[in-house]
Design an enzyme around this catalytic site. Sequence first.
Site, mmCIF file in Angstrom:
data_model
loop_
_atom_site.group_PDB
_atom_site.id
_atom_site.type_symbol
_atom_site.label_atom_id
_atom_site.label_comp_id
_atom_site.label_asym_id
_atom_site.label_seq_id
_atom_site.Cartn_x
_atom_site.Cartn_y
_atom_site.Cartn_z
ATOM 1 N N GLU A 1 -65.069 22.267 35.766
ATOM 2 C CA GLU A 1 -65.108 20.799 35.693
ATOM 3 C C GLU A 1 -63.891 20.194 34.997
ATOM 4 O O GLU A 1 -64.020 19.567 33.939
ATOM 5 C CB GLU A 1 -66.392 20.337 34.989
ATOM 6 C CG GLU A 1 -67.665 20.801 35.655
ATOM 7 C CD GLU A 1 -68.924 20.115 35.120
ATOM 8 O OE1 GLU A 1 -68.810 19.365 34.140
ATOM 9 O OE2 GLU A 1 -69.997 20.323 35.697
ATOM 10 N N GLU B 1 -73.535 25.429 39.103
ATOM 11 C CA GLU B 1 -74.437 24.835 38.110
ATOM 12 C C GLU B 1 -75.360 23.853 38.787
ATOM 13 O O GLU B 1 -74.919 23.018 39.571
ATOM 14 C CB GLU B 1 -73.678 24.051 37.026
ATOM 15 C CG GLU B 1 -73.009 24.875 35.982
ATOM 16 C CD GLU B 1 -72.309 24.028 34.910
ATOM 17 O OE1 GLU B 1 -72.773 22.893 34.634
ATOM 18 O OE2 GLU B 1 -71.303 24.497 34.375
HETATM 19 C C1 FCB Z 1 -71.868 20.413 32.962
HETATM 20 C C2 FCB Z 1 -71.192 21.440 32.090
HETATM 21 C C3 FCB Z 1 -72.141 22.382 31.400
HETATM 22 C C4 FCB Z 1 -73.388 21.668 30.935
HETATM 23 C C5 FCB Z 1 -74.003 20.858 32.037
HETATM 24 C C6 FCB Z 1 -75.272 20.152 31.662
HETATM 25 O O1 FCB Z 1 -71.063 19.288 33.043
HETATM 26 O O2 FCB Z 1 -70.300 22.209 32.854
HETATM 27 O O3 FCB Z 1 -71.450 23.007 30.357
HETATM 28 O O4 FCB Z 1 -73.117 20.929 29.812
HETATM 29 O O5 FCB Z 1 -73.091 19.926 32.512
#
Ligand code: FCB
Length: 481
Positions: A183, A387
């Site tokens: 990110e 994620e």
């Molecule tokens: C993302 C991050 C991760 C976590 C989630 C909830 O932006 O990559 O580390 O904090 O959100």
Amino acid sequence: MTTTDTRAAARARPDYRDAGLVFEPSFLIGSATAAYQIEGAVDADGRGPSIWDTFSATPGAITNGDTGAVADDHYNRLEADLDLMASLGLEAYRFSISWPRIQARGEGPANERGLAFYSRLVDGLIARGIRPIATLYHWDLPQALEDQGGWTNRQTAYRFAEYARIVGAALGDRVAVWTTLNEPWCSAFLGYGSGAHAPGRTDPAAALHAVHHLNLAHGLAMAALRSTVRTDATFSVTLNFHVLRGEDASSPEARRRIDALANRSFTGPMLHGSYPDDLLRDTAGITDWSFVLPGDAEIIHQPLDFLGVNYYSTATVRMWDGVSDRQRADGHKDVGGSPWPGSEHVEFLVQDPPYTAMGWNIAPEGLEDLLVALSDEFPGLPLMITENGAAFADEVVDGRVRDAARLDYLRRHFTAAHRAIQRGVDLRGYLVWSLLDNFEWGYGYSKRFGIVHVDYDTQQRTVKDSGHWLARLIGDHRIPE
Ligand code: FCB
């Protein structure tokens, strides 16, 4: 669509609460974490300070004054946590490597004790049949590099490539799946624009410099890794896509602007080979982008084996009318600065419930749409959900955590992923955020994302109902009834 697909589509529920959907055996299902969020042991074995150590020690920066100093103490509990992963049957585990453990000041020779930790982690995963997916950078820049300008300094990208080479040489005989950055949007725009993340700077031009140097770091690191790791290794980057909605007459313009800043400032150079013209135009009042040097575009534009996709919720935008109270529900902690340089006149509208404990709307269709859109835009590029998950206020009652809301969230998003696959998306896997409750950046320990509960007083781990559910899903490769 095959006949079976048509039947599945006919059974599909509008709310995405499907059961019984089957994933191919090759589809990787696992979980993810990040170094600063779980490791603790910030002074152990020669680790240097990172920008998150500094930031979390800044009064008022983090909810409740929390820091990652102890976190889940994962650094000291590695073996037990590996056993926990094995007990859930994880097929893959995505972790990040802490740069300041490997080079305390972000340059110079490798710290062998830091490397040894990740070597033990990788060996422990492989011994348990869990595929390691290593991320080089999940936001914990060595503080010494920030003192020289951090990501606003072009040199940081070259330092990053050296770090990548060190890690590749040490682990590249065993780690086959590599991710350069996690990110970078957050690193650049929350770190240097809004100030919600470390290093907490609020300078629009700095945020755009950071965008470019992160892109450059990605390109240089890919080349560095390629020269050091095993030949069958695969390379990726993980981006957090902003999935944009909006029904207003001005929404198309608002969407275009936010899409440029949030999404295309990375996919443009990384995957198309240049920054989008409209991004340069929208930000012309802030910078002329003269920090993009001849040859940079070629360095950044590297072939990827797959694209890592992080998805949590959608955002609904329109242009602000300049009169009413400007809505700022962009899902990011509001600490004063703007994460949207040049587009501050875009409004982020409060979206429909339901919400998670982050206040993020639950929208599984956003994940399906995103995967389909990416696969249309980048044909031939496989995708992986690196994620997806949800925070809720969990409690251990009689040794059990009944986190029905998280289980439901995951079920709906696995359904969305399955539907995307049915629509032809080459989706290779799904990593749930997160294995453990952990240090949720600006929110500290107040938000729990784990499928395993952590009692921060005792470090006791308790698998939540959602964790047991995920274990069943992995066991059968089928969304449980
Ligand atoms: C993302 C991050 C991760 C976590 C989630 C909830 O932006 O990559 O580390 O904090 O959100």
